[in-house]
Every structure is written in structure tokens, then in C-alpha cells.
Write a protein that holds these residues in place. Sequence first.
Motif, short mmCIF file in Angstrom:
data_model
loop_
_atom_site.label_atom_id
_atom_site.label_comp_id
_atom_site.label_asym_id
_atom_site.label_seq_id
_atom_site.Cartn_x
_atom_site.Cartn_y
_atom_site.Cartn_z
N PHE A 17 0.82 -1.21 0.00
CA PHE A 17 0.00 0.00 0.00
C PHE A 17 0.85 1.26 0.00
N SER A 18 1.80 1.36 0.91
CA SER A 18 2.67 2.54 1.01
C SER A 18 3.96 2.29 0.22
N LYS A 19 4.58 3.40 -0.21
CA LYS A 19 5.85 3.33 -0.95
C LYS A 19 6.89 4.16 -0.22
N PRO A 20 8.11 3.64 -0.09
CA PRO A 20 9.16 4.43 0.55
C PRO A 20 9.57 5.62 -0.32
N THR A 21 9.91 6.72 0.34
CA THR A 21 10.39 7.89 -0.40
C THR A 21 11.79 7.61 -0.91
N ARG A 22 12.14 8.30 -1.99
CA ARG A 22 13.43 8.13 -2.66
C ARG A 22 14.05 9.50 -2.90
N GLU A 23 15.35 9.51 -3.19
CA GLU A 23 16.03 10.75 -3.57
C GLU A 23 15.61 11.18 -4.96
N SER A 24 15.27 10.19 -5.80
CA SER A 24 14.79 10.47 -7.16
C SER A 24 14.08 9.23 -7.68
N ILE A 25 13.27 9.42 -8.72
CA ILE A 25 12.68 8.31 -9.46
C ILE A 25 12.96 8.57 -10.93
N THR A 26 13.03 7.51 -11.70
CA THR A 26 13.23 7.63 -13.14
C THR A 26 11.96 7.21 -13.84
N LEU A 27 11.41 8.11 -14.64
CA LEU A 27 10.22 7.81 -15.43
C LEU A 27 10.66 7.34 -16.81
N GLU A 106 13.15 17.21 -17.69
CA GLU A 106 12.89 16.34 -18.83
C GLU A 106 11.54 15.67 -18.84
N ALA A 107 11.12 15.14 -17.73
CA ALA A 107 9.96 14.25 -17.69
C ALA A 107 8.65 14.96 -18.01
N VAL A 108 7.80 14.27 -18.77
CA VAL A 108 6.46 14.76 -19.10
C VAL A 108 5.49 13.61 -18.89
N ILE A 109 4.44 13.87 -18.12
CA ILE A 109 3.38 12.88 -17.91
C ILE A 109 2.06 13.47 -18.37
N GLU A 110 1.11 12.60 -18.69
CA GLU A 110 -0.21 13.04 -19.12
C GLU A 110 -1.26 12.42 -18.20
N LEU A 111 -2.11 13.28 -17.64
CA LEU A 111 -3.14 12.81 -16.72
C LEU A 111 -4.19 11.98 -17.45
N THR A 112 -4.49 10.82 -16.88
CA THR A 112 -5.47 9.92 -17.47
C THR A 112 -6.76 9.84 -16.67
N GLY A 113 -6.69 10.10 -15.36
CA GLY A 113 -7.90 10.02 -14.56
C GLY A 113 -7.63 10.08 -13.08
N LEU A 114 -8.68 9.82 -12.32
CA LEU A 114 -8.63 9.87 -10.86
C LEU A 114 -8.33 8.50 -10.28
N ARG A 115 -7.64 8.49 -9.17
CA ARG A 115 -7.46 7.25 -8.43
C ARG A 115 -8.81 6.94 -7.77
N ASN A 116 -9.18 5.69 -7.82
CA ASN A 116 -10.41 5.24 -7.20
C ASN A 116 -10.01 4.38 -6.00
N PRO A 117 -9.87 4.98 -4.82
CA PRO A 117 -9.36 4.22 -3.68
C PRO A 117 -10.33 3.13 -3.25
N CYS A 118 -9.75 2.08 -2.68
CA CYS A 118 -10.55 0.94 -2.23
C CYS A 118 -10.42 0.78 -0.72
N VAL A 119 -10.93 -0.33 -0.22
CA VAL A 119 -10.97 -0.60 1.21
C VAL A 119 -9.56 -0.64 1.83
N GLN A 120 -8.53 -0.88 1.03
CA GLN A 120 -7.16 -0.90 1.57
C GLN A 120 -6.82 0.40 2.30
N ILE A 121 -7.40 1.49 1.87
CA ILE A 121 -7.10 2.78 2.50
C ILE A 121 -7.60 2.79 3.94
N ASP A 122 -8.71 2.09 4.22
CA ASP A 122 -9.21 1.98 5.59
C ASP A 122 -8.38 0.99 6.41
#
Length: 178
Positions: A17-27, A106-122
Motif C-alpha cells: 500500500f505505502s511506498k518508501p520515499t526516494r532521492e529520485s525516481i526515473t520515469l 525532462e519528464a512529461v506525464i499526461e493525466l489519465t484520470g482519478l485514483r479510485n481508492p478501495c478498502v485498503q485505504i481503511d
Amino acid sequence: MTTARVISVSSDGSHRFSKPTRESITLVAGLGVEGDAHFGATVQHLSRVRRDPTQPNLRQVHLIHRELFDEVTADLAPGQLGENVTTDGLDLLGLPRGTRLHLGDEAVIELTGLRNPCVQIDRFEPGLLKQVVGTDADGATVRKAGVMAVVVTGGVVRPGDPIEVRLPAEPFSALAPV
């Protein structure tokens, strides 16, 4: 006027569910966050893979606005809700589908939609789902758990990187769950 910026980046090679923070990510164009469990041209979200593993991956990068942390009662930190990029100074939820975000040099992303959270968030924080999914005055569902995007142009993204917004041609289409 506030300048939109990246305040944190996160990734995880396992489906947690959670992701550790990083100094950088590569897209990586067309694939997502290198080394992340959701990396790939086709859908990687486990429940979606079970339904149809050939679907295109419209959820390569998950973004959440830091301002959400101020709206909820949970004590949240970047990466805890599974996002890859935590932003500041940008109304992600108000942007139309097809908006391109230039992250850093450099990086460019394009929005596709909304996150639809599930019961995992609870499971992460009891009662949090009701705080990030609700209804507006007209009874329409409001989802506040972030937006999803695909990678158009790869590059390295780091905390502190500026975010430049490029809107698509009108007429705009509102973000919907993906």
C-alpha cells in the motif's frame, strides 16, 4: 502566486500500500516509474490484471497533492498512500484529462484520470476512505485520493523539481476514475 513543485517521490518494487520515499525516481516513456510494481505498458494493478491483463496501463504514475494531508485527520507523510509523486501548489483534481505536467528538466506525464481508492485505504487508517471519497452538494461522488498518469517523456524526477502545467485543447474533459 505559488509555484507548483514536487515535494517528494516514492517507488516500491512490490505491491504494497505505502511506498518508501526516494532521492529520485526515473520515469520511462510508455512504462512508468522504473523499478515500481506498477511499471509496464499493460495494467499492473493486481485486481485489474485478474480481470484483463491486456488492458493498457493508464495508472503508470500516481500523484497526490500535499494539500490533501491538511484536509484529513490522519497524520500522513508522502508515499504513505502509495503515490509516486507528491506535489505542492497545484490543484491536481481540478485539471482536465489530457493535461501534461512537465516535471523537472525532462519528464512529461499526461493525466489519465482519478485514483479510485478501495478498502485498503481503511486498512491503512480506519475512516480514511470516507475522508478521501465523499459527495458534493449535488450528490456527485468526489474522489480526492490523487490522479493517475502515463509517461510521455522519460526523465529523472526529484523533490524540489518545478512542475509546469500544459492544458489540452478545449473542450476539456473532466478526470474520471481509471
